[in-house]
Design an enzyme around this catalytic site. Sequence first.
Site, PDB file in Angstrom:
ATOM      1  N   LYS A 143      21.533  -0.709 -27.578  1.00 48.02           N
ATOM      2  CA  LYS A 143      21.535  -1.044 -26.023  1.00 48.02           C
ATOM      3  C   LYS A 143      22.761  -1.142 -25.654  1.00 48.02           C
ATOM      4  O   LYS A 143      23.280  -0.721 -24.697  1.00 48.02           O
ATOM      5  CB  LYS A 143      20.571  -2.030 -25.882  1.00 48.02           C
ATOM      6  CG  LYS A 143      19.183  -1.921 -25.860  1.00 48.02           C
ATOM      7  CD  LYS A 143      18.228  -2.773 -25.287  1.00 48.02           C
ATOM      8  CE  LYS A 143      18.603  -4.359 -25.661  1.00 48.02           C
ATOM      9  NZ  LYS A 143      18.072  -4.785 -27.155  1.00 48.02           N
ATOM     10  N   ARG A 146      12.657 -10.076 -21.100  1.00 47.06           N
ATOM     11  CA  ARG A 146      12.336  -9.797 -22.363  1.00 47.06           C
ATOM     12  C   ARG A 146      10.855 -10.489 -22.793  1.00 47.06           C
ATOM     13  O   ARG A 146      10.259 -10.379 -23.711  1.00 47.06           O
ATOM     14  CB  ARG A 146      13.471 -10.834 -23.246  1.00 47.06           C
ATOM     15  CG  ARG A 146      14.413 -10.087 -24.418  1.00 47.06           C
ATOM     16  CD  ARG A 146      15.144 -11.136 -24.783  1.00 47.06           C
ATOM     17  NE  ARG A 146      15.894 -11.037 -25.927  1.00 47.06           N
ATOM     18  CZ  ARG A 146      17.202 -10.546 -25.833  1.00 47.06           C
ATOM     19  NH1 ARG A 146      17.886 -10.279 -24.926  1.00 47.06           N
ATOM     20  NH2 ARG A 146      17.689 -10.450 -27.324  1.00 47.06           N
ATOM     21  N   ARG A 179      26.496  -4.869 -38.191  1.00 45.81           N
ATOM     22  CA  ARG A 179      27.094  -5.060 -36.717  1.00 45.81           C
ATOM     23  C   ARG A 179      28.237  -6.200 -36.783  1.00 45.81           C
ATOM     24  O   ARG A 179      28.182  -7.098 -37.235  1.00 45.81           O
ATOM     25  CB  ARG A 179      26.099  -5.440 -35.936  1.00 45.81           C
ATOM     26  CG  ARG A 179      26.678  -5.711 -34.474  1.00 45.81           C
ATOM     27  CD  ARG A 179      25.487  -5.802 -33.451  1.00 45.81           C
ATOM     28  NE  ARG A 179      24.536  -6.811 -33.464  1.00 45.81           N
ATOM     29  CZ  ARG A 179      23.674  -7.052 -32.659  1.00 45.81           C
ATOM     30  NH1 ARG A 179      23.401  -5.998 -31.914  1.00 45.81           N
ATOM     31  NH2 ARG A 179      23.148  -7.985 -32.552  1.00 45.81           N
ATOM     32  N   ARG A 211      28.416 -11.461 -35.399  1.00 46.26           N
ATOM     33  CA  ARG A 211      27.822 -12.404 -34.440  1.00 46.26           C
ATOM     34  C   ARG A 211      27.105 -13.525 -35.440  1.00 46.26           C
ATOM     35  O   ARG A 211      26.526 -13.604 -36.220  1.00 46.26           O
ATOM     36  CB  ARG A 211      26.867 -11.967 -33.597  1.00 46.26           C
ATOM     37  CG  ARG A 211      27.305 -11.431 -32.491  1.00 46.26           C
ATOM     38  CD  ARG A 211      26.488 -10.392 -31.767  1.00 46.26           C
ATOM     39  NE  ARG A 211      24.986 -10.825 -31.436  1.00 46.26           N
ATOM     40  CZ  ARG A 211      24.160 -10.529 -30.578  1.00 46.26           C
ATOM     41  NH1 ARG A 211      24.416  -9.408 -30.004  1.00 46.26           N
ATOM     42  NH2 ARG A 211      22.984 -11.185 -30.570  1.00 46.26           N
ATOM     43  N   ARG A 261      14.356 -12.781 -34.296  1.00 46.48           N
ATOM     44  CA  ARG A 261      14.457 -11.886 -33.148  1.00 46.48           C
ATOM     45  C   ARG A 261      13.677 -10.756 -33.237  1.00 46.48           C
ATOM     46  O   ARG A 261      13.279 -10.519 -32.408  1.00 46.48           O
ATOM     47  CB  ARG A 261      15.792 -11.793 -33.082  1.00 46.48           C
ATOM     48  CG  ARG A 261      16.536 -12.883 -32.308  1.00 46.48           C
ATOM     49  CD  ARG A 261      18.170 -13.128 -32.571  1.00 46.48           C
ATOM     50  NE  ARG A 261      18.762 -11.673 -32.231  1.00 46.48           N
ATOM     51  CZ  ARG A 261      19.896 -11.371 -33.124  1.00 46.48           C
ATOM     52  NH1 ARG A 261      20.173 -11.902 -34.133  1.00 46.48           N
ATOM     53  NH2 ARG A 261      20.750 -10.149 -32.819  1.00 46.48           N
TER      54      ARG A 261
END
Length: 224
Positions: free
Chosen positions: A17, A93, A130, A162, A173
């Site tokens: 995204k 969300r 990532r 992250r 998540r």
Amino acid sequence: MIPGARLVLLGRQGAGKGTQCTRLSLHYVVPHISTGDMLRAAVREGTEFGRKAKEYMDAGELLPDDVIIGVVEERLEHEDTKNRGFILDGFPRTVTQAEALARITEPRGIDLAVNLDVPTEVVLGRLAARRVCVGCGANYSTAAPPEVDWTCDVCGSDVVQREDDTEAAIRRRLDLYEEQTAPLITWYAARDELVEVDGTGTTDEVTDRLIRAVDAAREHRRSS
Ligand code: AMP
């Protein structure tokens, strides 16, 4: 002239995204509003709000609806969203957030919610690999690092993993996504505001698919 856009991007964490919203925001010339990026900026600034937000983020939990709705409502009051629109990334969300967004954006509402569909097995691999820039939020991966020594190609800041990309927080998540965010797909479909786009393939392929899907859906709406 390319028209502006009022878009919501839905999709699992790791669906791409962030990367795609950056590209869509350049294409449609509208601001990319990422609640995750806004919260990470508040964490970096060390505000009281940032400290509270960090606790939720590190645990992979969602911030309370009323708090995040307030953040987005305030952001959408800025002049830059008024004429050409916006691309929302990471919001809404929950159904409560989607209802609030419909209220906040009245009377025009949004053009479309786009579900960027990537299977769970694929996003798990992407999330582990990532890496993000602490300065501007640009995305990289262990397979496609910045050109020089984990220094961002765009702004020169450090590129790191992250803090919420730990295995436990990633699983939490993704569970929350299935529980709270996946129902938004049905919610937007019922309002006839949803398009589904396959998020697998190269970044360029997905961007082309997104632009074609958004333009086709808007054209269809206009002519019906
Ligand atoms: P993201 O970068 O979109 O994955 O967001 C990172 C974290 O910020 C999430 O795991 C949540 O803790 C928080 N967050 C971002 N957007 C929202 C939202 N719309 N509602 C609640 N929490 C959010």
